[in-house]
Design a protein around this motif. Structure first.
Motif, PDB file in Angstrom:
ATOM      1  N   SER A 242      89.209  28.578 -14.511  1.00  0.00           N
ATOM      2  CA  SER A 242      90.057  28.402 -13.333  1.00  0.00           C
ATOM      3  C   SER A 242      91.452  28.888 -13.679  1.00  0.00           C
ATOM      4  CB  SER A 242      90.114  26.934 -12.903  1.00  0.00           C
ATOM      5  OG  SER A 242      90.874  26.171 -13.832  1.00  0.00           O
ATOM      6  N   LEU A 243      92.293  29.032 -12.657  1.00  0.00           N
ATOM      7  CA  LEU A 243      93.667  29.457 -12.885  1.00  0.00           C
ATOM      8  C   LEU A 243      94.391  28.470 -13.788  1.00  0.00           C
ATOM      9  CD1 LEU A 243      95.658  31.723 -11.892  1.00  0.00           C
ATOM     10  CD2 LEU A 243      96.474  30.060 -10.216  1.00  0.00           C
ATOM     11  N   GLN A 244      94.144  27.183 -13.580  1.00  0.00           N
ATOM     12  CA  GLN A 244      94.846  26.171 -14.358  1.00  0.00           C
ATOM     13  C   GLN A 244      94.310  26.043 -15.786  1.00  0.00           C
ATOM     14  OE1 GLN A 244      97.618  25.089 -13.243  1.00  0.00           O
ATOM     15  NE2 GLN A 244      97.248  26.110 -11.278  1.00  0.00           N
ATOM     16  N   ASP A 245      93.179  26.691 -16.068  1.00  0.00           N
ATOM     17  CA  ASP A 245      92.655  26.707 -17.437  1.00  0.00           C
ATOM     18  C   ASP A 245      93.234  27.856 -18.264  1.00  0.00           C
ATOM     19  OD1 ASP A 245      91.048  24.483 -17.178  1.00  0.00           O
ATOM     20  OD2 ASP A 245      89.290  25.621 -16.541  1.00  0.00           O
ATOM     21  N   VAL A 246      93.945  28.780 -17.618  1.00  0.00           N
ATOM     22  CA  VAL A 246      94.486  29.934 -18.331  1.00  0.00           C
ATOM     23  C   VAL A 246      95.447  29.532 -19.450  1.00  0.00           C
ATOM     24  CG1 VAL A 246      95.925  32.008 -18.082  1.00  0.00           C
ATOM     25  CG2 VAL A 246      94.090  31.552 -16.459  1.00  0.00           C
ATOM     26  N   PRO A 247      96.386  28.577 -19.231  1.00  0.00           N
ATOM     27  CA  PRO A 247      97.283  28.205 -20.333  1.00  0.00           C
ATOM     28  C   PRO A 247      96.549  27.740 -21.584  1.00  0.00           C
ATOM     29  CG  PRO A 247      98.160  27.387 -18.268  1.00  0.00           C
ATOM     30  CD  PRO A 247      96.782  27.909 -17.970  1.00  0.00           C
ATOM     31  N   ALA A 248      95.521  26.903 -21.410  1.00  0.00           N
ATOM     32  CA  ALA A 248      94.776  26.410 -22.567  1.00  0.00           C
ATOM     33  C   ALA A 248      94.079  27.556 -23.291  1.00  0.00           C
ATOM     34  CB  ALA A 248      93.762  25.355 -22.134  1.00  0.00           C
ATOM     35  N   ARG A 249      93.545  28.496 -22.519  1.00  0.00           N
ATOM     36  CA  ARG A 249      92.871  29.651 -23.133  1.00  0.00           C
ATOM     37  C   ARG A 249      93.856  30.494 -23.918  1.00  0.00           C
ATOM     38  NH1 ARG A 249      88.809  31.767 -25.806  1.00  0.00           N
ATOM     39  NH2 ARG A 249      88.275  33.902 -25.179  1.00  0.00           N
ATOM     40  N   LEU A 250      95.024  30.752 -23.337  1.00  0.00           N
ATOM     41  CA  LEU A 250      96.032  31.544 -24.046  1.00  0.00           C
ATOM     42  C   LEU A 250      96.556  30.802 -25.276  1.00  0.00           C
ATOM     43  CD1 LEU A 250      98.069  33.132 -21.113  1.00  0.00           C
ATOM     44  CD2 LEU A 250      96.393  34.240 -22.602  1.00  0.00           C
ATOM     45  N   GLU A 251      96.698  29.489 -25.189  1.00  0.00           N
ATOM     46  CA  GLU A 251      97.134  28.721 -26.354  1.00  0.00           C
ATOM     47  C   GLU A 251      96.117  28.835 -27.487  1.00  0.00           C
ATOM     48  OE1 GLU A 251      97.821  24.749 -25.047  1.00  0.00           O
ATOM     49  OE2 GLU A 251      99.799  25.200 -24.179  1.00  0.00           O
ATOM     50  N   ALA A 252      94.831  28.799 -27.134  1.00  0.00           N
ATOM     51  CA  ALA A 252      93.790  28.929 -28.157  1.00  0.00           C
ATOM     52  C   ALA A 252      93.857  30.304 -28.818  1.00  0.00           C
ATOM     53  CB  ALA A 252      92.413  28.702 -27.534  1.00  0.00           C
ATOM     54  N   LEU A 296     107.222  27.681 -17.747  1.00  0.00           N
ATOM     55  CA  LEU A 296     107.304  26.649 -18.772  1.00  0.00           C
ATOM     56  C   LEU A 296     107.345  25.283 -18.100  1.00  0.00           C
ATOM     57  CD1 LEU A 296     109.962  28.184 -21.205  1.00  0.00           C
ATOM     58  CD2 LEU A 296     107.476  28.390 -21.280  1.00  0.00           C
ATOM     59  N   ASP A 297     106.545  24.337 -18.604  1.00  0.00           N
ATOM     60  CA  ASP A 297     106.605  22.986 -18.043  1.00  0.00           C
ATOM     61  C   ASP A 297     107.736  22.196 -18.700  1.00  0.00           C
ATOM     62  OD1 ASP A 297     105.744  22.055 -20.535  1.00  0.00           O
ATOM     63  OD2 ASP A 297     103.712  21.591 -19.869  1.00  0.00           O
ATOM     64  N   GLY A 298     107.842  20.940 -18.380  1.00  0.00           N
ATOM     65  CA  GLY A 298     108.934  20.123 -18.883  1.00  0.00           C
ATOM     66  C   GLY A 298     108.955  19.956 -20.382  1.00  0.00           C
ATOM     67  N   ASP A 299     107.797  20.180 -21.034  1.00  0.00           N
ATOM     68  CA  ASP A 299     107.719  20.060 -22.485  1.00  0.00           C
ATOM     69  C   ASP A 299     107.807  21.412 -23.183  1.00  0.00           C
ATOM     70  OD1 ASP A 299     107.390  17.259 -22.418  1.00  0.00           O
ATOM     71  OD2 ASP A 299     105.237  17.488 -21.987  1.00  0.00           O
ATOM     72  N   GLY A 300     108.084  22.456 -22.416  1.00  0.00           N
ATOM     73  CA  GLY A 300     108.188  23.787 -23.010  1.00  0.00           C
ATOM     74  C   GLY A 300     106.861  24.448 -23.275  1.00  0.00           C
ATOM     75  N   ARG A 301     105.785  23.914 -22.698  1.00  0.00           N
ATOM     76  CA  ARG A 301     104.467  24.536 -22.852  1.00  0.00           C
ATOM     77  C   ARG A 301     104.141  25.357 -21.611  1.00  0.00           C
ATOM     78  NH1 ARG A 301     100.113  20.303 -24.981  1.00  0.00           N
ATOM     79  NH2 ARG A 301      98.875  22.236 -24.897  1.00  0.00           N
ATOM     80  N   LEU A 302     103.087  26.149 -21.721  1.00  0.00           N
ATOM     81  CA  LEU A 302     102.741  27.076 -20.655  1.00  0.00           C
ATOM     82  C   LEU A 302     102.022  26.372 -19.510  1.00  0.00           C
ATOM     83  CD1 LEU A 302     102.783  30.106 -19.887  1.00  0.00           C
ATOM     84  CD2 LEU A 302     100.509  30.297 -20.914  1.00  0.00           C
ATOM     85  N   ALA A 303     102.408  26.720 -18.284  1.00  0.00           N
ATOM     86  CA  ALA A 303     101.727  26.255 -17.081  1.00  0.00           C
ATOM     87  C   ALA A 303     101.640  27.434 -16.122  1.00  0.00           C
ATOM     88  CB  ALA A 303     102.481  25.097 -16.449  1.00  0.00           C
ATOM     89  N   ILE A 304     100.799  27.296 -15.113  1.00  0.00           N
ATOM     90  CA  ILE A 304     100.669  28.331 -14.088  1.00  0.00           C
ATOM     91  C   ILE A 304     101.130  27.769 -12.763  1.00  0.00           C
ATOM     92  CG2 ILE A 304      99.131  29.903 -12.859  1.00  0.00           C
ATOM     93  CD1 ILE A 304      99.436  30.671 -15.747  1.00  0.00           C
ATOM     94  N   GLU A 305     102.113  28.404 -12.165  1.00  0.00           N
ATOM     95  CA  GLU A 305     102.603  28.010 -10.835  1.00  0.00           C
ATOM     96  C   GLU A 305     101.821  28.801  -9.802  1.00  0.00           C
ATOM     97  OE1 GLU A 305     107.010  27.383  -9.612  1.00  0.00           O
ATOM     98  OE2 GLU A 305     106.524  29.493  -9.206  1.00  0.00           O
ATOM     99  N   GLU A 306     100.997  28.112  -9.029  1.00  0.00           N
ATOM    100  CA  GLU A 306     100.126  28.817  -8.082  1.00  0.00           C
ATOM    101  C   GLU A 306     100.924  29.387  -6.924  1.00  0.00           C
ATOM    102  OE1 GLU A 306      95.787  28.236  -5.899  1.00  0.00           O
ATOM    103  OE2 GLU A 306      96.570  26.731  -7.306  1.00  0.00           O
ATOM    104  N   MET A 307     100.527  30.568  -6.486  1.00  0.00           N
ATOM    105  CA  MET A 307     101.181  31.256  -5.380  1.00  0.00           C
ATOM    106  C   MET A 307     100.218  31.330  -4.201  1.00  0.00           C
ATOM    107  SD  MET A 307     102.434  34.368  -7.842  1.00  0.00           S
ATOM    108  CE  MET A 307     103.112  35.385  -6.544  1.00  0.00           C
ATOM    109  N   ARG A 308     100.750  31.226  -2.993  1.00  0.00           N
ATOM    110  CA  ARG A 308      99.940  31.336  -1.787  1.00  0.00           C
ATOM    111  C   ARG A 308     100.005  32.767  -1.309  1.00  0.00           C
ATOM    112  NH1 ARG A 308      98.352  26.642   0.356  1.00  0.00           N
ATOM    113  NH2 ARG A 308      98.074  27.619   2.400  1.00  0.00           N
ATOM    114  N   TRP A 309      98.922  33.522  -1.601  1.00  0.00           N
ATOM    115  CA  TRP A 309      98.887  34.944  -1.270  1.00  0.00           C
ATOM    116  C   TRP A 309      97.958  35.270  -0.119  1.00  0.00           C
ATOM    117  CZ3 TRP A 309      98.960  39.344  -5.321  1.00  0.00           C
ATOM    118  CH2 TRP A 309     100.261  39.482  -5.809  1.00  0.00           C
ATOM    119  N   GLY A 310      96.871  34.546  -0.002  1.00  0.00           N
ATOM    120  CA  GLY A 310      95.880  34.898   1.008  1.00  0.00           C
ATOM    121  C   GLY A 310      96.247  34.360   2.380  1.00  0.00           C
ATOM    122  N   GLY A 311      95.489  34.762   3.394  1.00  0.00           N
ATOM    123  CA  GLY A 311      95.702  34.276   4.766  1.00  0.00           C
ATOM    124  C   GLY A 311      96.923  34.891   5.415  1.00  0.00           C
ATOM    125  N   GLU A 312      97.216  34.458   6.626  1.00  0.00           N
ATOM    126  CA  GLU A 312      98.369  34.979   7.370  1.00  0.00           C
ATOM    127  C   GLU A 312      99.383  33.887   7.612  1.00  0.00           C
ATOM    128  OE1 GLU A 312      98.934  38.055   8.019  1.00  0.00           O
ATOM    129  OE2 GLU A 312      97.027  38.807   7.313  1.00  0.00           O
TER     130      GLU A 312
END
Length: 312
Positions: A242-252, A296-312
Motif C-alpha cells: 500500500s502507499l502507507q507501506d512505502v516508508p517501511a519498505r524504503l527503510e528496510a 518527514l513525520d514528527g520524529d524525523g522518520r519517513l511518511a507519505i502524505e496522500e494526495m487527492r488526484w482522481g475524480g473531479e
C-alpha cells in the motif's frame, strides 16, 4: 520465440498470458491477468521439467546445477525465466516464466483500460513535463513496470534516459533509451556487477533521466543520492502492499545500505516528488489507487502524505 520454449508455445503465444509456472511434476499454471489457473492438459515428469530448466537457463547463457540451484535469465523477446532445483524446491523443479507483451503501452492506452481517469492523466503528464522524481509502488504483477514505461515515454525526445535493472524488462517508446542490466557472478563467484555499481556508472553517462527499474537493495542509496544532486526527472519502482507501506519498505532497503531511518527519510523526502501506488483487482484490471509525496513525520522518520488526484 527461442526453440527451447517450444513446450510452452501454446501458452506463450496467447496474448492474454502474463506468467507461466511449472511446479515440478505437479503441473503447469497460467496467469491470463485474472489469477493463476491450472492447465489440466499439461503433462511432464519431474525429470522432464528439470531437463527443461537446464535447457532454458543454458539458452540464457547461464548454468544451473546442484551447486547453483537458483538462477534467473532473460531470453529473446524479453521473456524472463527463473528456475529452482531440488532440494531447494523439495517438491520438484520450479519454473517461473514472465511473458512481456510486445506492444508498448502509452498513458492514453492505460487510461482507456481504466488505470486512471482524465484528471489524473493530465497530472501525470504535468509530473513528467515538470521533471518530478517518481516512485511507483505496488505488489508483483500490479503493473509498476508498465506504468513506469508509459510515463517515461512522455519525456521529450531530446532527453537521454538511462535505465538500470536486475533483469532488463522496461520497454520504453523513446528514441534515446540506454539500458543497463546487472550481471550475476559466474560459477566461481566472480564477475558480478550489481545495481548499486550500475547506478554509479550511469551517472558518468550524462543521463537526463536516471531510472532504477526496481529498488530491492543497497542501490537505493545511490539512487536517492543522485536524485538529490541535480538529476531531476528520475524514477524507480518498489514493492509495497500500500502507499502507507512505502516508508517501511524504503527503510528496510536503506538498512541494507547502512542508512538509518532518519538519514533515509531526509534523503527520500528531498529526492522523491511523487509516489504512485498501483494495484491489480480480482478482475485483472490494474489501477492507480493512491498518490502521495514523501514527508518527514514528527520524529524525523519517513511518511507519505496522500494526495487527492482522481475524480473531479
Amino acid at each position: 520465440m527461442p526453440a527451447v520454449l517450444a513446450p510452452f508455445s501454446a501458452y506463450l503465444e496467447d496474448p492474454d498470458v502474463t506468467d507461466v509456472f511449472v511446479n515440478g511434476g505437479a503441473g503447469l499454471f497460467v496467469d491470463r491477468g485474472a489469477g493463476v489457473v491450472a492447465a489440466r492438459e499439461w503433462r511432464a515428469t519431474e525429470e522432464e521439467v528439470r531437463d527443461l530448466a537446464v535447457a532454458l537457463i543454458g539458452a540464457g547463457g547461464r548454468h544451473i546445477d546442484d551447486a547453483t540451484p537458483c538462477v534467473d535469465v532473460r531470453l529473446g523477446g524479453g521473456i524472463r525465466v527463473h528456475a529452482v532445483l531440488p532440494p531447494i524446491a523439495p517438491e520438484g523443479t520450479v519454473l517461473s516464466i514472465r511473458v512481456p507483451r510486445l506492444e508498448v503501452a502509452t498513458l492514453d492506452d492505460l487510461q482507456r483500460t481504466g488505470m486512471f481517469d482524465e484528471r489524473m492523466r493530465r497530472r501525470l503528464g504535468e509530473a513528467i513535463a515538470g521533471r518530478a522524481n517518481l516512485l511507483v509502488s505496488g505488489a508483483a504483477g500490479a503493473g509498476k513496470t508498465t506504468l513506469l514505461a508509459a510515463l517515461l515515454a512522455e519525456a521529450p525526445e531530446h532527453e537521454r534516459i538511462v535505465t538500470i535493472e536486475d533483469v532488463a524488462e522496461l520497454r520504453i517508446a523513446h528514441p534515446h533509451h540506454v539500458r543497463l542490466e546487472a550481471r550475476q557472478p559466474n560459477i566461481e563467484g566472480a564477475g558480478g556487477i550489481g545495481l548499486a555499481r550500475l547506478v554509479r556508472e550511469a551517472l558518468r553517462m550524462r543521463p537526463d533521466r536516471l531510472v532504477v527499474g526496481e529498488c530491492r537493495g543497497d542501490e537505493v542509496r545511490e539512487l536517492l543520492s543522485a536524485l538529490n544532486t541535480g538529476h531531476d526527472g528520475g524514477a524507480g519502482t518498489v514493492h509495497a502492499n500500500s502507499l502507507q507501506d512505502v516508508p517501511a519498505r524504503l527503510e528496510a532497503l536503506g538498512a541494507l545500505a547502512a542508512l538509518d531511518d532518519r538519514a533515509l527519510a531526509r534523503q527520500a523526502a528531498s529526492a522523491i516528488g511523487l509516489v504512485l501506488h498501483v494495484e491489480r483487482d480480482t478482475d485483472g484490471a490494474r489501477r492507480i489507487v493512491a498518490a502521495g509525496r514523501p514527508v518527514l513525520d514528527g520524529d524525523g522518520r519517513l511518511a507519505i502524505e496522500e494526495m487527492r488526484w482522481g475524480g473531479e
